[in-house]
Enzyme design. Structure first.
Site, PDB file in Angstrom:
ATOM      1  N   ASP A  73      -6.770  10.284  13.873  1.00 59.79           N
ATOM      2  CA  ASP A  73      -7.409   9.019  14.372  1.00 59.79           C
ATOM      3  C   ASP A  73      -6.249   7.811  14.632  1.00 59.79           C
ATOM      4  O   ASP A  73      -5.100   8.180  14.188  1.00 59.79           O
ATOM      5  CB  ASP A  73      -8.268   8.269  13.363  1.00 59.79           C
ATOM      6  CG  ASP A  73      -8.438   6.787  13.654  1.00 59.79           C
ATOM      7  OD1 ASP A  73      -9.140   6.635  14.689  1.00 59.79           O
ATOM      8  OD2 ASP A  73      -8.224   6.025  13.042  1.00 59.79           O
ATOM      9  N   ASP A  75      -5.990   4.158  15.666  1.00 63.31           N
ATOM     10  CA  ASP A  75      -6.047   2.792  15.238  1.00 63.31           C
ATOM     11  C   ASP A  75      -5.711   2.847  13.646  1.00 63.31           C
ATOM     12  O   ASP A  75      -7.031   3.260  12.997  1.00 63.31           O
ATOM     13  CB  ASP A  75      -7.301   1.963  15.829  1.00 63.31           C
ATOM     14  CG  ASP A  75      -7.246   1.920  17.189  1.00 63.31           C
ATOM     15  OD1 ASP A  75      -6.068   2.542  17.743  1.00 63.31           O
ATOM     16  OD2 ASP A  75      -8.334   1.553  17.998  1.00 63.31           O
ATOM     17  N   ASP A 248      -8.713   6.249   9.157  1.00 63.68           N
ATOM     18  CA  ASP A 248      -8.955   5.111   8.285  1.00 63.68           C
ATOM     19  C   ASP A 248     -10.286   4.483   8.048  1.00 63.68           C
ATOM     20  O   ASP A 248     -10.710   3.593   7.162  1.00 63.68           O
ATOM     21  CB  ASP A 248      -8.078   4.021   8.668  1.00 63.68           C
ATOM     22  CG  ASP A 248      -8.623   3.186   9.928  1.00 63.68           C
ATOM     23  OD1 ASP A 248      -9.020   2.125   9.841  1.00 63.68           O
ATOM     24  OD2 ASP A 248      -8.818   4.045  11.049  1.00 63.68           O
TER      25      ASP A 248
END
Length: 320
Positions: A73, A75, A248
């Site tokens: 991922d 961001d 996250d």
């Protein structure tokens, strides 16, 4: 655009739109990555200028395992904050939209923050607003601008720890892909700058190199990310049980659950809880576990450009 099963958002079940978005992203990612692979082989796939030592974990990747790959991922996993937020700052600076357009964007973003749910009508409206910003612009123009925006806002926001994890996979001879709701063009720029294999991102429809203002399927968010990873794995001949994924956000649990080696990086509260319950590995590169996140909630990916631009301009005005 490649020949794909086109669907109109809102006309088919969400699952079908997720599959379409995933397939489109996987095809775009493979096409974009092809010219880069020879260069990566020539340089040993090294991430330029990481300045970070190889991490003690993971216990893998296993060198020479051609059926394994890693999916990151973007961001708050690879980069501090949201890529779409920084993209919005850059587009506003270049006068892609006016301040009077922000009221509508801000309302759509506020609805999500307050309600905490994705109202279909609001999300569709947010998509339309975001896409209207780039409608009529060429893919080449936005790609060139994306290169500049990376240098201006993103280059110094890469987490060294996550970058080192990606390097470990590259050093083992594995491919490493970013997976994000950000536009695939932006994601591809970031991946190339970091020396990664390529990127899976949201695919905006273009005809003769010009954006039409429509998406292929839906934003690459939540279940759509899992579909993209599944489609790419099938095309690349990967064994997902031997692959790794890093994120996250609890919104990426579908993607993390696909692979045999899921990692929670700088996790939000829900993902931390889920990771501990399922014995997934955790890593936190923030100065504090509750470090503030720049940008917008991951779940707002469906209206990300709208929310990101609104947030970016708000920050711009405060700094004046």
């Amino acid at each position: 655009m490649p020949a794909l099963r086109w669907l109109t958002p809102g006309k088919r079940p969400a699952t079908a739109r997720s599959v379409l978005a995933g397939e489109a992203s996987a095809e775009a990612a493979r096409k974009a990555a092809a010219p880069e692979e020879a260069d990566q082989r020539a340089t040993g796939g090294t991430v330029a200028g990481t300045g970070a030592e190889a991490p003690a974990e993971p216990a893998f990747p296993v060198a020479g395992d051609e059926e394994a790959a890693a999916f990151f991922d973007l961001d708050n996993t690879v980069m501090q904050g949201a890529a779409i937020f920084h993209l919005g700052r850059g587009l506003y600076k270049r006068e892609f939209f006016q301040r009077r357009e922000l009221a509508r964007f801000a309302w759509q973003q506020a609805w999500f923050r307050i309600a905490g749910v994705e109202d279909p009508e609001h999300m569709q409206d947010a998509r339309d607003s975001a896409l209207s910003i780039v409608k009529g612009h060429s893919v080449a123009e936005l790609t060139d601008i994306g290169e500049e925006i990376y240098d201006e806002y993103m280059a110094e926001r890469i987490w060294p720890g996550t970058r080192a994890l990606a390097q470990a996979h590259l050093d083992a001879g594995q491919k490493v892909w970013l997976v994000t709701a950000a536009p695939v063009e932006t994601a591809t720029i970031i991946a190339r700058r970091l020396g990664l294999t390529g990127a899976l991102g949201t695919v905006a429809e273009s005809v003769d190199g010009v954006y039409t203002g429509r998406l292929v399927g839906e934003p690459l968010h939540g279940p759509a990310k899992a579909e993209a990873v599944r489609a790419l794995a099938a095309a690349e001949g990967l064994d997902l049980a031997r692959c790794a994924a890093y994120s996250d956000s609890h919104n990426d649990i579908p993607m993390l659950s696909l692979v045999g080696h899921p990692y929670a990086i700088n996790p939000d509260t829900k993902l931390r809880k889920h990771a501990r319950a399922h014995d997934w590995r955790l890593r936190d590169y923030r100065t504090g576990r509750k470090a503030a996140k720049v940008g917008i909630p991951a779940a707002a990916g469906v209206g990300a450009l709208a929310g990101g631009t609104a947030a970016a301009v708000a920050m711009h005005r405060r700094r004046k």
